[in-house]
Design a protein around this motif. Structure first.
Motif, PDB file in Angstrom:
ATOM      1  N   PHE A 103     -12.902  32.863  -8.212  1.00 23.97           N
ATOM      2  CA  PHE A 103     -12.534  34.555  -8.820  1.00 23.97           C
ATOM      3  C   PHE A 103     -13.946  34.942  -8.424  1.00 23.97           C
ATOM      4  O   PHE A 103     -14.615  34.262  -8.804  1.00 23.97           O
ATOM      5  N   GLU A 108     -11.838  40.181  -9.272  1.00 24.64           N
ATOM      6  CA  GLU A 108     -10.974  40.270  -7.532  1.00 24.64           C
ATOM      7  C   GLU A 108     -11.089  38.262  -7.412  1.00 24.64           C
ATOM      8  O   GLU A 108     -11.850  37.417  -7.765  1.00 24.64           O
ATOM      9  N   PHE A 109     -10.641  38.044  -5.887  1.00 20.93           N
ATOM     10  CA  PHE A 109     -10.491  36.342  -5.328  1.00 20.93           C
ATOM     11  C   PHE A 109     -11.784  37.433  -4.373  1.00 20.93           C
ATOM     12  O   PHE A 109     -12.061  37.827  -3.822  1.00 20.93           O
ATOM     13  N   THR A 119     -12.155  37.087   1.619  1.00 23.77           N
ATOM     14  CA  THR A 119     -12.301  38.413   0.996  1.00 23.77           C
ATOM     15  C   THR A 119     -13.213  38.657   1.639  1.00 23.77           C
ATOM     16  O   THR A 119     -14.536  37.947   2.777  1.00 23.77           O
ATOM     17  N   TYR A 158      -3.525  34.015  -4.678  1.00 27.75           N
ATOM     18  CA  TYR A 158      -4.263  35.012  -5.681  1.00 27.75           C
ATOM     19  C   TYR A 158      -3.369  34.864  -6.696  1.00 27.75           C
ATOM     20  O   TYR A 158      -3.946  36.090  -7.494  1.00 27.75           O
TER      21      TYR A 158
END
Length: 122
Positions: A37, A46-47, A62, A107
């Motif tokens: 992350f 965020e991932f 992502t 996640y």
């Protein structure tokens, strides 16, 4: 419990490359997946990417890093790697290694590393 230690961050010019490493220790047999992350200044964490740990090597990314970042692992060394190519200034962030020892949800990790700074200059 699982402990995670990252290494490999630093300063790089746009278009350059860096490789991050994350070594896991402790109850590593309990890991379902590992990943990365990131958190940029003023933004939420965020991932970035994840990989299944036991029983396969499925990977997930992502959209913003597809084609530029590659996650890989070495189960014998209990280590996951993040190869980052074609880096952009917007990739600047603290990168956190993460592991899930509860289920296969990519996640919602259960364990975090301390983070390593990646800075991409323009």
């Amino acid at each position: 419990q699982v402990q995670l230690v990252e290494s490999g961050g630093g300063l790089v010019q746009a278009g350059g490359s860096l490789r991050l490493s994350c070594a896991a220790s402790g109850r590593t047999f309990s890991i379902y997946s590992m990943g990365w992350f990131r958190q940029a200044p003023g933004k939420e964490r965020e991932f970035v990417t994840a990989i299944s740990w036991n029983g396969g090597s499925s990977t997930y990314y992502t959209d913003s890093v597809k084609g530029r970042f590659t996650i890989s692992k070495d189960n014998a060394k209990n280590t996951v790697y993040l190869q980052m190519n074609s880096l952009k200034p917007e990739d600047t962030a603290v990168y956190y290694c993460a592991a899930n020892t509860r289920d296969y949800n990519l996640y919602t990790p259960t364990t975090w590393g301390q983070g390593t700074q990646v800075t991409v200059s323009s």
